[in-house]
Design an enzyme around this catalytic site. Structure first.
Site, PDB file in Angstrom:
ATOM      1  N   CYS A 115      48.242  48.038  46.883  1.00 37.53           N
ATOM      2  CA  CYS A 115      48.334  46.855  46.160  1.00 37.53           C
ATOM      3  C   CYS A 115      49.608  46.199  46.163  1.00 37.53           C
ATOM      4  O   CYS A 115      49.886  45.035  45.397  1.00 37.53           O
ATOM      5  CB  CYS A 115      47.961  47.327  44.490  1.00 37.53           C
ATOM      6  SG  CYS A 115      49.307  48.201  43.949  1.00 37.53           S
ATOM      7  N   ASP A 117      57.636  48.192  46.843  1.00 42.29           N
ATOM      8  CA  ASP A 117      58.542  49.330  46.655  1.00 42.29           C
ATOM      9  C   ASP A 117      58.775  50.261  47.658  1.00 42.29           C
ATOM     10  O   ASP A 117      59.938  50.805  48.070  1.00 42.29           O
ATOM     11  CB  ASP A 117      58.399  49.810  45.238  1.00 42.29           C
ATOM     12  CG  ASP A 117      59.042  49.040  44.153  1.00 42.29           C
ATOM     13  OD1 ASP A 117      60.287  48.224  44.433  1.00 42.29           O
ATOM     14  OD2 ASP A 117      58.444  48.716  43.133  1.00 42.29           O
ATOM     15  N   HIS A 152      59.683  38.059  41.654  1.00 48.18           N
ATOM     16  CA  HIS A 152      58.641  37.823  40.675  1.00 48.18           C
ATOM     17  C   HIS A 152      58.211  36.530  40.916  1.00 48.18           C
ATOM     18  O   HIS A 152      57.335  36.144  40.559  1.00 48.18           O
ATOM     19  CB  HIS A 152      58.883  38.570  39.570  1.00 48.18           C
ATOM     20  CG  HIS A 152      58.588  39.917  39.473  1.00 48.18           C
ATOM     21  ND1 HIS A 152      59.170  40.685  40.199  1.00 48.18           N
ATOM     22  CD2 HIS A 152      57.356  40.473  39.586  1.00 48.18           C
ATOM     23  CE1 HIS A 152      58.894  41.972  40.281  1.00 48.18           C
ATOM     24  NE2 HIS A 152      57.376  41.848  40.012  1.00 48.18           N
ATOM     25  N   GLU A 184      54.767  54.639  45.276  1.00 49.85           N
ATOM     26  CA  GLU A 184      55.906  53.832  45.809  1.00 49.85           C
ATOM     27  C   GLU A 184      57.097  54.260  45.863  1.00 49.85           C
ATOM     28  O   GLU A 184      58.057  53.629  46.059  1.00 49.85           O
ATOM     29  CB  GLU A 184      55.726  52.540  44.852  1.00 49.85           C
ATOM     30  CG  GLU A 184      56.175  52.811  43.251  1.00 49.85           C
ATOM     31  CD  GLU A 184      55.764  51.600  42.447  1.00 49.85           C
ATOM     32  OE1 GLU A 184      55.907  50.420  42.821  1.00 49.85           O
ATOM     33  OE2 GLU A 184      55.786  51.788  41.321  1.00 49.85           O
TER      34      GLU A 184
HETATM   35  C1  PEP Z   1      54.740  47.275  44.603  1.00 55.12           C
HETATM   36  O1  PEP Z   1      55.753  47.942  44.495  1.00 55.12           O
HETATM   37  O2  PEP Z   1      54.230  47.221  45.830  1.00 55.12           O
HETATM   38  C2  PEP Z   1      53.977  46.800  43.630  1.00 55.12           C
HETATM   39  C3  PEP Z   1      52.642  46.500  43.738  1.00 55.12           C
HETATM   40  O3  PEP Z   1      54.503  46.733  42.519  1.00 55.12           O
HETATM   41  P1  PEP Z   1      55.650  45.442  41.997  1.00 55.12           P
HETATM   42  O4  PEP Z   1      55.676  44.314  43.058  1.00 55.12           O
HETATM   43  O5  PEP Z   1      55.175  44.906  41.048  1.00 55.12           O
HETATM   44  O6  PEP Z   1      56.913  46.369  42.273  1.00 55.12           O
HETATM   45 MG    MG Z   2      56.617  48.179  42.499  1.00 53.12          MG
END
Ligand code: PEP
Ligand code: MG
Length: 572
Positions: free
Chosen positions: A501, A454, A188, A430
């Site tokens: 995404c 993920d 993050h 995911e």
């Molecule tokens: C992902 O897993 O690709 C996603 C967009 O969500 P995060 O990165 O917040 O897990």
């Molecule tokens: Mg994710």
């Protein structure tokens, strides 16, 4: 000195190191001091701290409003607490010891007292006392405090890791780079750096121990190369690269307002991922068409308790209103894995990424889930909204989540509260089980969004933040691409929207693959939007679609990558 880490946010940065959290506060007892001198030093350190906290409070108010700024009002009250003050003064006078030692002793007593209380709220006040008086102690000891909100010179921040609240409060005009010991490409901190458009390299292991405040550093946030105290040759090489980068940016900004369509008219919506209201600056600057992923968990991180329904409602409303008619896909709480909420008090797990996280927590803690859903529903009247559930692995989970959403709608109806009847409902794909049954799940939602960060982790069984195995985290793995194609086919057959995404959405080599799969929306950190648009404009959908059957017969990630690169080169 050369270091190599994980390129987390692209861009060249050249600047001076500023280490945060580096100074260790060691307070020594000094006897037989002159009490008058030390009382004066104490008063002056308190006065300086007061001015700083007031300034931070004003900045917080401007950026985040009253609720967050109120924390600093409380800090000012603690700073002026007559009981603490008189105890410290008496300690200095009675024992003839230095102000720092007296303050530290009194502070520690108060902390112990508050920590021993049964009341959770009072327990947490111990942290505030520590925070406020550590500032005063630093001043007494002559240690420079790095207040990220008050930075006025350009710096490259060097830290073990950065928290979202540090990033939120920092003066973004002054921070020209992040370098951290911890983190991976989709940790993050990395996501935050990209949303702030600040070049960053993470996972450097030893940058905090190897660098010194004020020394020069140059780095490339794309490939992860970092040079401390570079020689002239390297410095001018990086200055040239930086100049080129700025020129390219200028070129890309000419694409603002241009629709992203292939040469044969296939339209791709290029959307932005956001984590907070502040990210909308970069969203608008880079001409995002909509919000494809709003990661709401950032509203829950770095605080002592859950945001209330009203607080969440105000934040969602503020964002939806600012979008002024552009659609906002809001993802429900995706906590767990590498994002923890200490106040949730979740037991430690052997495998947090496979454990109690995201929708699994929400379906277990209906108090949390319903509070968020009610806030989201109420905010939906202010603009086009999509609600998206993360980490769905089965239809049972989706149905359970939908049932709770319906319960919230019924409650709001009974209370006479409004929500939009046009809300779209979607899920993140995911988890491989969801991708494998995309055709089935597609019948139950309005849209899919593929969380490839993920999906890669779970498909290849490779922890997304473990640097040791990051070479296995490969977006070109043929198995992964087959799953993406399967999901797109499921969505297209059912006639629902499908987007990507995760970070793969902006990888230039993969754009022809996505277009060939008829994925008509790509959502990414806003900093990548204009480049992605350029990569779409020169493609032909029919060519991309034809290319895919050959692509999906390749056997290795390397062959796949080379094949895609050659396809792009040949079509130039
Ligand atoms: C992902 O897993 O690709 C996603 C967009 O969500 P995060 O990165 O917040 O897990
Ligand atoms: Mg994710």
């Amino acid at each position: 000195m050369e270091l190599h880490g994980i390129g987390a946010s692209a861009g060249i940065s050249i600047g001076k190191v500023l280490k945060i959290d580096s100074a260790k506060l060691e307070i020594k007892r000094i006897d037989n001091i002159n009490p008058q001198d030390h009382l004066a030093q104490l008063a002056s350190a308190i006065e300086t701290s007061k001015l700083e906290i007031s300034k931070i409070k004003d900045i917080t108010f401007e950026k985040f409003g009253n609720e967050k700024a109120a924390i600093f009002d409380a800090h000012l009250l603690i700073l002026e607490d007559p009981e603490i003050k008189s105890q410290v003064e008496a300690f200095i006078n009675d024992n003839k010891v230095n102000a720092s030692f007296a303050l530290k002793s009194v502070m520690d007593n108060f902390i112990t007292l508050f920590e021993s209380m049964d009341d959770e709220y009072m327990k947490e006040r111990a942290l505030d006392i520590k925070d406020v008086f550590t500032r005063v102690l630093n001043h007494l000891e002559g240690i420079q405090i790095v207040d990220l909100s008050l930075l006025d010179e350009e710096v490259v921040l060097v830290a073990d890791d950065l928290t979202p609240s540090q990033a939120a409060i920092m003066n973004k005009n002054a921070v020209i780079g992040f370098l951290t010991d911890k983190g991976g490409k989709t940790s993050h901190t990395a996501i935050m750096a990209r949303s702030l458009e600040i070049p960053a390299v993470v996972g450097l292991d030893t940058i905090t121990s190897q660098s010194e405040n004020g020394s020069t550093v140059v780095f490339d946030g794309k490939n992860g190369d970092v040079y401390l105290n570079p020689n002239q040759e390297l410095l001018s090489h990086y200055k040239n690269l930086k100049e080129k980068e700025l020129k390219e940016k200028e070129e890309l900004f000419k694409l603002v307002g241009v629709e992203a369509k292939t040469t044969d008219g296939f339209k791709v919506e290029v959307a932005g991922n956001i984590g907070s209201f502040q990210d909308l600056d970069s969203f608008f600057k880079n001409d995002a068409e909509s919000v494809g992923l709003y990661r709401t968990e950032f509203l829950f991180l770095d605080r002592d308790s859950m945001p209330s329904e009203d607080e969440q409602f105000e934040e969602y409303k503020r964002i939806i209103q600012k979008l002024d008619g552009k659609k906002c896909v809001i993802r429900t709480l995706d906590i767990g894995g590498d994002k923890n909420l200490p106040y949730l008090k979740v037991e430690e797990e052997e495998n947090p990424f496979l454990g109690y996280r995201a929708i699994r927590i929400c379906l277990d803690r209906l108090d949390i889930f319903k509070t968020q859903l009610r806030a989201l529903l109420r905010a939906s009247v202010f603009g086009p909204t999509g609600i998206m559930f993360p980490m769905i692995s089965s239809l049972e989970e989706l149905n359970a989540a939908k049932e709770i959403l319906n319960e919230c709608k019924t409650e709001l109806n009974n209370e006479g509260q409004n929500y939009s009847s046009e809300i779209k409902l979607g899920i993140m794909i995911e988890i491989p089980s969801a991708a494998l049954m995309a055709d089935l799940l597609a019948k139950h939602v309005d849209f899919f969004s593929m969380g490839t960060n993920d999906l890669t982790q779970y498909t290849c069984a490779v922890d997304r933040i473990n640097q040791k195995i990051s070479h296995l985290y490969n977006p070109f793995n043929p198995g992964l691409l087959r799953l993406i194609k399967m999901t797109a086919d499921g969505a297209n057959k059912a006639g629902i929207d499908i987007s990507i995404c995760g970070s793969m959405a902006h990888f230039p080599e993969l754009i022809p693959f996505f277009i060939g799969c008829k994925i008509n929306k790509l959502s990414m950190s806003p900093m990548h939007i204009l480049k992605t648009k350029r990569n779409i404009l020169n493609k032909n959908q029919a060519d991309c679609e034809k290319m895919i059957s050959n692509l999906l017969n390749l056997e290795t990630a390397e062959e796949t990558k080379n094949f895609l690169e050659k396809f792009i080169e040949d079509k130039k």
